[in-house]
Design a protein around this motif. Structure first.
Motif, PDB file in Angstrom:
ATOM      1  N   ALA A 201      11.776 -54.105  18.321  1.00 59.99           N
ATOM      2  CA  ALA A 201      13.299 -53.956  17.807  1.00 59.99           C
ATOM      3  C   ALA A 201      13.757 -55.029  17.107  1.00 59.99           C
ATOM      4  O   ALA A 201      14.564 -55.015  16.333  1.00 59.99           O
ATOM      5  CB  ALA A 201      14.054 -53.560  19.325  1.00 59.99           C
ATOM      6  N   ALA A 202      13.500 -56.392  17.668  1.00 59.08           N
ATOM      7  CA  ALA A 202      14.063 -57.524  17.037  1.00 59.08           C
ATOM      8  C   ALA A 202      13.256 -58.031  15.761  1.00 59.08           C
ATOM      9  O   ALA A 202      13.998 -58.698  14.873  1.00 59.08           O
ATOM     10  CB  ALA A 202      14.094 -58.688  18.274  1.00 59.08           C
ATOM     11  N   VAL A 203      11.932 -58.069  15.799  1.00 57.38           N
ATOM     12  CA  VAL A 203      11.143 -58.499  14.583  1.00 57.38           C
ATOM     13  C   VAL A 203      11.024 -57.754  13.656  1.00 57.38           C
ATOM     14  O   VAL A 203      11.393 -58.253  12.383  1.00 57.38           O
ATOM     15  CB  VAL A 203       9.651 -58.993  15.113  1.00 57.38           C
ATOM     16  CG1 VAL A 203       8.837 -59.562  14.266  1.00 57.38           C
ATOM     17  CG2 VAL A 203       9.605 -59.937  16.176  1.00 57.38           C
ATOM     18  N   GLY A 204      10.954 -56.295  13.776  1.00 56.86           N
ATOM     19  CA  GLY A 204      10.917 -55.517  12.543  1.00 56.86           C
ATOM     20  C   GLY A 204       9.371 -55.750  12.169  1.00 56.86           C
ATOM     21  O   GLY A 204       8.435 -56.333  12.677  1.00 56.86           O
ATOM     22  N   GLY A 205       9.111 -54.916  10.918  1.00 54.99           N
ATOM     23  CA  GLY A 205       7.704 -54.798  10.322  1.00 54.99           C
ATOM     24  C   GLY A 205       7.081 -53.403  10.853  1.00 54.99           C
ATOM     25  O   GLY A 205       7.657 -52.281  10.956  1.00 54.99           O
TER      26      GLY A 205
END
Length: 281
Positions: A201-205
């Motif tokens: 949720a925080a990093v994305g990708g």
């Protein structure tokens, strides 16, 4: 009959009967909605994060009272203990859940011949469309936060490929990883290490967050409200029946009045010319 029904007062009566019937139908819909709504709302207590070690005991059954509970735990991942669970949907697309083994710091160790020195818990870290996008879990000490979910059941008569699992099943994973485990798994919402959140949720990708919310309680049919909903439908039909019956009674009264007028009318008297014609030879 139609001539009587088209009288102004009966047209107004029909409009009133339709309005009353409409109100009764709305009341029926309201009662039907109440008959299938959950009797117990989602508990807000599940959204208050609690330590995993104080919420669930390893080696015991999973109590329903802690299902969907947000929990936190300290520990570390083992990159070698990671599987993909196929057939998982996200936004209408089929893909894989990435499930990694998490060694829980401070968790009580289980005893027994097959028990491992540490106690673990499977963590569903996110969703990927392609197995090659899974990646390794964060290394080092991790502060894990997520939703506690009961173990799934493995698919019967199904042999998973290497690095795959049929479900997020503790019974299946402990044999695959050769570990001792909690009787459930965590759907991760944050994975903080070194002061940074490295979760999907925080990093994305390519690794997408699961975003699993609290599950609503199972719906139960309230038979009393269901009976009331049917009762209001009967009342709606009865309102129209009353109008039709009143129109029919008025129509019969009109027929009776016409018949009485016909009988009360005296027969016409013959004229003098008609009498003279009758007496002539």
């Amino acid at each position: 009959m139609w001539k009587t029904a088209l009288k102004p007062r009966w047209i107004a009566g029909l409009v009133f009967a339709i309005a009353v019937s409409g109100v009764f139908v709305l009341l029926s819909q309201w009662q039907f909605g109440r008959s299938v709504q959950p009797e117990v709302p989602v508990s807000p207590a599940t959204e208050q994060t609690r330590p995993l070690t104080e919420t669930l005991e390893p080696g015991n059954f999973f109590p329903g009272s802690v299902s969907d509970q947000m929990v936190t735990a300290e520990g570390s991942y083992d990159a070698a203990k990671q599987v993909l669970v196929p057939g998982r949907l996200k936004d209408g697309n089929s893909g894989y859940w990435v499930v990694s083994a998490f060694a829980v710091k401070g968790a009580p160790a289980l005893s027994g011949v097959a028990a491992s020195p540490e106690t673990w818990i499977p963590v569903a870290r996110g969703w990927v469309a392609d197995p090659g996008d899974a990646g390794a879990p964060p290394s080092g000490a991790v502060q894990l936060t997520g939703r506690l979910i009961p173990s799934e059941s493995p698919l019967p008569e199904t042999a998973p490929e290497a690095g795959r699992a049929t479900a997020v099943s503790v019974a299946e994973l402990i044999n695959y990883w050769d570990i001792s485990s909690y009787p459930g798994f965590v759907a991760a919402t944050s994975e903080v290490t070194g002061g940074s959140d490295l979760s999907a949720a925080a990093v994305g990708g390519d690794l997408k967050p699961l975003n699993i919310g609290p599950q609503p309680p199972a719906q139960k049919v309230n038979w009393l409200n269901l009976f009331y909903s049917l009762e209001w439908v009967v009342f709606a039909g009865f309102a129209l029946f009353i109008w039709w019956r009143l129109v029919k009674d008025d129509y019969r009264r009109d027929l009776e009045d016409d018949l009485d007028d016909h009988h009360d009318t005296p027969p016409s008297q013959p004229t003098s010319e008609q009498l003279e014609q009758k007496v002539k030879p």
